[in-house]
Design an enzyme around this catalytic site. Sequence first.
Site, PDB file in Angstrom:
ATOM      1  N   TYR A  29     -31.520  -6.951 -47.333  1.00  0.00           N
ATOM      2  CA  TYR A  29     -31.728  -5.515 -47.079  1.00  0.00           C
ATOM      3  C   TYR A  29     -31.340  -4.610 -48.245  1.00  0.00           C
ATOM      4  O   TYR A  29     -31.548  -3.402 -48.173  1.00  0.00           O
ATOM      5  CB  TYR A  29     -30.963  -5.107 -45.809  1.00  0.00           C
ATOM      6  CG  TYR A  29     -31.440  -5.862 -44.585  1.00  0.00           C
ATOM      7  CD1 TYR A  29     -32.758  -5.770 -44.161  1.00  0.00           C
ATOM      8  CD2 TYR A  29     -30.573  -6.693 -43.861  1.00  0.00           C
ATOM      9  CE1 TYR A  29     -33.209  -6.481 -43.053  1.00  0.00           C
ATOM     10  CE2 TYR A  29     -31.017  -7.407 -42.751  1.00  0.00           C
ATOM     11  CZ  TYR A  29     -32.336  -7.292 -42.352  1.00  0.00           C
ATOM     12  OH  TYR A  29     -32.786  -7.995 -41.265  1.00  0.00           O
ATOM     13  N   HIS A 107     -39.927  -1.059 -42.448  1.00  0.00           N
ATOM     14  CA  HIS A 107     -38.927  -2.132 -42.524  1.00  0.00           C
ATOM     15  C   HIS A 107     -38.567  -2.362 -43.975  1.00  0.00           C
ATOM     16  O   HIS A 107     -39.455  -2.385 -44.847  1.00  0.00           O
ATOM     17  CB  HIS A 107     -39.451  -3.435 -41.919  1.00  0.00           C
ATOM     18  CG  HIS A 107     -39.765  -3.286 -40.471  1.00  0.00           C
ATOM     19  ND1 HIS A 107     -38.790  -3.197 -39.507  1.00  0.00           N
ATOM     20  CD2 HIS A 107     -40.944  -3.142 -39.837  1.00  0.00           C
ATOM     21  CE1 HIS A 107     -39.364  -3.021 -38.334  1.00  0.00           C
ATOM     22  NE2 HIS A 107     -40.674  -2.982 -38.505  1.00  0.00           N
TER      23      HIS A 107
HETATM   24  C1  DQA Z   1     -35.593  -4.812 -40.288  1.00  0.00           C
HETATM   25  C2  DQA Z   1     -36.274  -6.135 -39.954  1.00  0.00           C
HETATM   26  C3  DQA Z   1     -35.883  -6.604 -38.559  1.00  0.00           C
HETATM   27  O1  DQA Z   1     -36.482  -7.868 -38.282  1.00  0.00           O
HETATM   28  C4  DQA Z   1     -34.383  -6.771 -38.448  1.00  0.00           C
HETATM   29  O2  DQA Z   1     -34.025  -7.114 -37.129  1.00  0.00           O
HETATM   30  C5  DQA Z   1     -33.646  -5.575 -38.912  1.00  0.00           C
HETATM   31  C6  DQA Z   1     -34.091  -4.877 -40.113  1.00  0.00           C
HETATM   32  C7  DQA Z   1     -35.880  -4.382 -41.743  1.00  0.00           C
HETATM   33  O3  DQA Z   1     -35.696  -3.204 -42.034  1.00  0.00           O
HETATM   34  O4  DQA Z   1     -36.249  -5.209 -42.573  1.00  0.00           O
HETATM   35  O5  DQA Z   1     -32.600  -5.210 -38.366  1.00  0.00           O
HETATM   36  O6  DQA Z   1     -36.124  -3.812 -39.432  1.00  0.00           O
END
Ligand code: DQA
Length: 149
Positions: A29, A107
Site C-alpha cells: 500500500y 484502490h
Molecule cells: C484496497 C484493496 C483491498 O483488497 C484491501 O482489502 C484493502 C485495500 C486497496 O486500496 O488496494 O484494504 O482497497
Amino acid sequence: MRMPDASNLVYVLNGPNLNLLGTREPEIYGHDTLDDIAGMLEERGRELGLEIDLRQSNHEGHLVDWIQEAASRGARAVIINAAGLTHTSVVLHDTIKGVKTPVIEVHLSNPQRRESFRHHSYIGSAARGTIVGFGALGYRLALDAAATF
Ligand code: DQA
C-alpha cells in the site's frame, strides 16, 4: 433554510484499516499516510476549485451514511476506497445504486493481481468508474475525473 452550495465538494471515503496506511503492509500500500493523501488532494483540489472532505471509518454503516449525506447535500462526487468491504458489501453496492451522485472507486493496489477473493468488487458494478494499482496517485486521478463531472 437554504442548503450551502456543495457542487464543488468531493467526499473522499475510506474503509476499514485505511487509518493504518503508512505502516500497514507498505510493500503493497506504500508509505503515504491518509493525512499525506488528504494533503495531496487538498492541494490538487485548490488547483481544480474543488473542496475535499476526506473521512475514514472501520464501520460499514458510516460509509453508507456518508454516501447518503454526500447525495443529499448535492456533492460533486464521492471517491471511495471501500478497502476489504469492496469484496463483501452488497450494502455499499445498493447505497451507491440508490443515489445520483457519481461515485469513483479507488484502490491503491491492483486487486486483480492479488488473491482471487479480491477479484470481485461489489463497488465497481455500481460506480461510475474505477482506478486501481497506482497507489496514492489513484486518489488524485479520481479527483481529476471528478473535476470533469
Ligand atoms: C484496497 C484493496 C483491498 O483488497 C484491501 O482489502 C484493502 C485495500 C486497496 O486500496 O488496494 O484494504 O482497497
